[in-house]
Design a protein around this motif. Structure first.
Motif, PDB file in Angstrom:
ATOM      1  N   GLY A 129      26.180 -45.686  19.372  1.00 43.17           N
ATOM      2  CA  GLY A 129      24.762 -45.495  19.095  1.00 43.17           C
ATOM      3  C   GLY A 129      24.306 -44.066  19.251  1.00 43.17           C
ATOM      4  O   GLY A 129      23.268 -43.674  18.711  1.00 43.17           O
ATOM      5  N   ALA A 130      25.057 -43.270  20.002  1.00 43.47           N
ATOM      6  CA  ALA A 130      24.722 -41.862  20.208  1.00 43.47           C
ATOM      7  C   ALA A 130      25.984 -41.128  20.636  1.00 43.47           C
ATOM      8  O   ALA A 130      26.776 -41.660  21.425  1.00 43.47           O
TER       9      ALA A 130
ATOM     10  N   THR B 148      22.270 -39.269  16.683  1.00 44.40           N
ATOM     11  CA  THR B 148      21.600 -40.506  17.071  1.00 44.40           C
ATOM     12  C   THR B 148      20.254 -40.602  16.367  1.00 44.40           C
ATOM     13  O   THR B 148      19.832 -39.684  15.654  1.00 44.40           O
TER      14      THR B 148
ATOM     15  N   HIS C 228      22.610 -46.145  13.940  1.00 43.29           N
ATOM     16  CA  HIS C 228      21.470 -45.468  14.549  1.00 43.29           C
ATOM     17  C   HIS C 228      20.444 -46.429  15.144  1.00 43.29           C
ATOM     18  O   HIS C 228      19.287 -46.486  14.701  1.00 43.29           O
TER      19      HIS C 228
ATOM     20  N   ILE D 247      26.613 -45.087  24.278  1.00 47.42           N
ATOM     21  CA  ILE D 247      26.381 -43.655  24.289  1.00 47.42           C
ATOM     22  C   ILE D 247      27.688 -42.984  24.699  1.00 47.42           C
ATOM     23  O   ILE D 247      28.298 -43.370  25.701  1.00 47.42           O
TER      24      ILE D 247
ATOM     25  N   ILE E 130      30.659 -42.585  15.554  1.00 51.11           N
ATOM     26  CA  ILE E 130      29.483 -43.181  14.902  1.00 51.11           C
ATOM     27  C   ILE E 130      29.917 -44.255  13.920  1.00 51.11           C
ATOM     28  O   ILE E 130      29.345 -45.354  13.869  1.00 51.11           O
TER      29      ILE E 130
END
Length: 405
Positions: free
Chosen positions: A328-329, A385, A170, A299, A323
């Protein structure tokens, strides 16, 4: 002495905690499963730092309840096809979702928590759900709030709600370097699968985001791109579904040559492939193949039906695997979405990120954009995220661009 729970005093955030979301409100959800029965414990933290804890009773068949809920949501599309106009169908769908959301809250949230969510509704912008629980569609959860026009159902999704999986990194700063942005929006050979608005999505990704198309757009090439670990943005726009494979349900992306009448493993990308294609490199660097820099946290946008759900019992799912692998997202959809809404949503989402909004703000704005068009698909989107993360699109140097996608 009163026996009802009280708010705890404001406390400074603990550095490094997986629940340290800065000034964002946090709903932490922990699950304890004993002999197949699920018991949830909640903690609501307000921006002031005040906290309050709540617990629910054991539930013996949570998986069955949620499977039925998803089936009912999917069935709404068929139920409302008889509506005289598209707008009427979407309004009916939204009303039914509100009813499901209120029932979901009543069935899983303690009464005191529902009361506190209503009382603090205006303070919940950027709400992060930090959870070990993997099944409940928290975006759909609704409480009745009176904001001056009488009580009406309000969804947690309206607050820019993001999900925080407990085993992810995160990061709060995400970078999308030029030359490291990839997309795959299949041009389906079978005309029955073609999506008219997907061409607009392709144009946006190419012209505005300067992303490179993955060619050839097959499963092996998608896997190869992931294994390089040099991608900062991976966008898939197209069809997705959940398939029973070798006795296990798995999410999959349907690629250009997919044909349900003549299925082939080469025409789909299964979530279970990520265990090999996107496993996090070991600290000692023993994993074979190239690896990206330590702070490479892409992302991933999966703009496809039903591939945004977390791992339900016995299901291979994209979000937790991505993840865990270092993304990161991850943005995806919980259920079926409409073609026009899917394109409008991601274009609005990216536009907000380019305007230096946080991901939670961008998510709320994109949801509001699609909902404002009278489209029910706005509630299907879920994002894993850090809620305060921002995205830098413009930091790459000229020599950072790769010669080939």
């Amino acid at each position: 002495m009163p026996t009802s729970p009280r708010w705890s005093p404001a406390q400074p955030p603990s550095s490094g905690s997986t629940r340290d979301c800065g000034t964002c409100p946090v709903l932490a959800v922990d699950e304890d499963v004993v002999a197949g029965e699920s018991t949830l414990t909640f903690e609501l933290k307000l921006p002031s730092g005040q906290r309050r804890s709540y617990a629910t009773r054991a539930r013996p068949d949570k998986a069955g309840y949620l499977a039925s809920l998803y089936d009912n949501v999917e069935a709404l599309w068929v139920r409302h096809e008889v509506q005289p106009t598209v707008a009427a169908r979407r309004r009916a769908f939204d009303a039914d979702l509100a009813q499901y959301g209120l029932e979901l809250a009543a069935d899983f949230l303690p009464g005191a928590l529902r009361t506190d969510l209503r009382a603090n509704w205006s303070r919940l912008d950027g709400l992060a759900v930090v959870t070990t629980e993997s099944d409940i569609p928290w975006e759909l959860v609704a409480v009745e709030v009176d904001d001056g026009g009488g009580p009406r159902p309000r969804f947690l999704a309206e607050k820019g709600m993001t999900r925080w999986l407990c085993d992810g990194a995160h990061p709060i700063a995400l970078t999308l370097r030029r030359g490291h942005r990839r997309f795959l929006c299949p041009n389906y050979r079978n005309t029955g699968y073609r999506l008219p608005h997907l061409e607009l999505e392709r144009d946006f990704l190419t012209d505005i985001l300067e992303a490179d198309e993955i060619i050839p757009g097959n499963a092996d090439e998608l896997g190869r791109q992931l294994r390089t670990r040099t991608i900062d943005l991976l966008h898939f726009g197209g069809h997705g579904d959940v398939e029973l494979r070798d006795g296990i349900l798995t999410q999959r992306l349907l690629l250009a040559d997919f044909d349900d009448n003549n299925p082939s493993e080469a025409t789909v990308y299964h979530a279970d492939r990520l265990a090999e294609d996107y496993a996090r490199p070991s600290a000692a660097g023993s994993q074979s193949g190239p690896s990206g820099p330590p702070d490479s946290c892409p992302i991933v946008v999966l703009n496809a039906c039903s591939v945004g759900r977390n791992a339900r019992t016995g299901v291979e799912a994209f979000a937790p695997a991505l993840i865990a692998g270092g993304a990161g997202a991850v943005l995806g959809c919980l259920w079926r979405i409409e073609d026009d809404a899917a394109t409008d949503f991601v274009r609005a989402f990216y536009a907000e990120l380019r305007g230096h909004r946080t991901v939670a703000q961008a998510l709320a704005a994109a949801r509001a954009t699609v909902r404002g068009q009278g489209n029910a698909s706005w509630l299907a989107y879920t994002l894993y995220t850090h809620p305060l993360a921002t995205v830098d699109f413009d930091t790459s140097a000229a020599d950072d661009r790769e010669d080939e996608p």
